[in-house]
Design a protein around this motif. Structure first.
Motif, PDB file in Angstrom:
ATOM      1  N   ALA A   9       0.831  -1.205   0.000  1.00 20.91           N
ATOM      2  CA  ALA A   9       0.000   0.000   0.000  1.00 20.91           C
ATOM      3  C   ALA A   9       0.867   1.257   0.000  1.00 20.91           C
ATOM      4  O   ALA A   9       0.556   2.229  -0.690  1.00 20.91           O
ATOM      5  CB  ALA A   9      -0.934  -0.008   1.214  1.00 20.91           C
ATOM      6  N   LEU A 136     -11.681   0.137  -5.091  1.00 20.72           N
ATOM      7  CA  LEU A 136     -10.947   0.296  -3.835  1.00 20.72           C
ATOM      8  C   LEU A 136     -11.576   1.402  -2.989  1.00 20.72           C
ATOM      9  O   LEU A 136     -11.791   1.241  -1.787  1.00 20.72           O
ATOM     10  CB  LEU A 136      -9.481   0.612  -4.128  1.00 20.72           C
ATOM     11  CG  LEU A 136      -8.539   0.753  -2.944  1.00 20.72           C
ATOM     12  CD1 LEU A 136      -8.440  -0.557  -2.172  1.00 20.72           C
ATOM     13  CD2 LEU A 136      -7.167   1.171  -3.443  1.00 20.72           C
ATOM     14  N   ILE A 137     -11.907   2.522  -3.619  1.00 20.14           N
ATOM     15  CA  ILE A 137     -12.520   3.641  -2.920  1.00 20.14           C
ATOM     16  C   ILE A 137     -13.889   3.236  -2.364  1.00 20.14           C
ATOM     17  O   ILE A 137     -14.207   3.506  -1.205  1.00 20.14           O
ATOM     18  CB  ILE A 137     -12.657   4.876  -3.837  1.00 20.14           C
ATOM     19  CG1 ILE A 137     -11.253   5.432  -4.150  1.00 20.14           C
ATOM     20  CG2 ILE A 137     -13.541   5.942  -3.232  1.00 20.14           C
ATOM     21  CD1 ILE A 137     -11.239   6.383  -5.332  1.00 20.14           C
ATOM     22  N   SER A 140     -13.801   1.036   0.740  1.00 18.28           N
ATOM     23  CA  SER A 140     -13.119   1.524   1.943  1.00 18.28           C
ATOM     24  C   SER A 140     -14.082   2.045   2.979  1.00 18.28           C
ATOM     25  O   SER A 140     -13.685   2.408   4.065  1.00 18.28           O
ATOM     26  CB  SER A 140     -12.107   2.617   1.567  1.00 18.28           C
ATOM     27  OG  SER A 140     -12.780   3.740   1.054  1.00 18.28           O
TER      28      SER A 140
END
Length: 141
Positions: A9, A136-137, A140
């Motif tokens: 990351a 991914l956003i 989250s």
């Protein structure tokens, strides 16, 4: 199972940051001014205080930025109908076109760099990045 680690990351964070800085280096207007135009495009007319909050700067700093944009014809200012002590900033047609040009310049830089620096396979992978980042956003929370 393929684990994604904090080290992975961090590498991604650094690479994305470096990429964004490099793309922005092709800009023809200061980032703060482009950001204001972007807020006005997304959110519509805003008071200087609202723009200052969005950019996390002092009211006086934003007032100077708005003055520069006004002087260039990129925004229009008018009295706030609800509070005559305030002004409302609106994106002008010229500002909208300038923002389009900035965004097109960034996209053209990316397209040229991808064509020159990447293989056909790497460009195919790159085409998937927006969807992957969006996922991914969204994941989250």
């Amino acid at each position: 199972m393929d684990d994604y680690t904090a080290a992975d990351a961090e590498q991604l964070r650094l690479a994305v940051g470096k990429f964004v800085r490099r793309v922005r280096s092709a800009d023809t207007m200061p980032a703060g001014q482009a950001a204001v135009l972007g807020h006005l495009r997304r959110d519509g007319p805003l008071a200087i205080v609202a723009l200052a909050e969005r950019e996390q700067v002092r009211h006086q700093t934003m007032a100077r930025t708005v003055k520069l944009l006004t002087d260039q014809g990129l925004v229009d200012v008018s009295p706030d109908p609800d509070d005559r002590r305030r002004v409302v900033v609106t994106l002008s047609a010229r500002g909208d076109a300038r923002l389009d040009a900035e965004q097109a310049g960034r996209a053209e830089w990316i397209a040229r760099a991808a064509q020159v620096a990447l293989t056909a396979h790497e460009r195919a992978v790159l085409r998937r990045f927006p969807a992957v980042l969006d996922k991914l956003i969204a994941g989250s929370g």
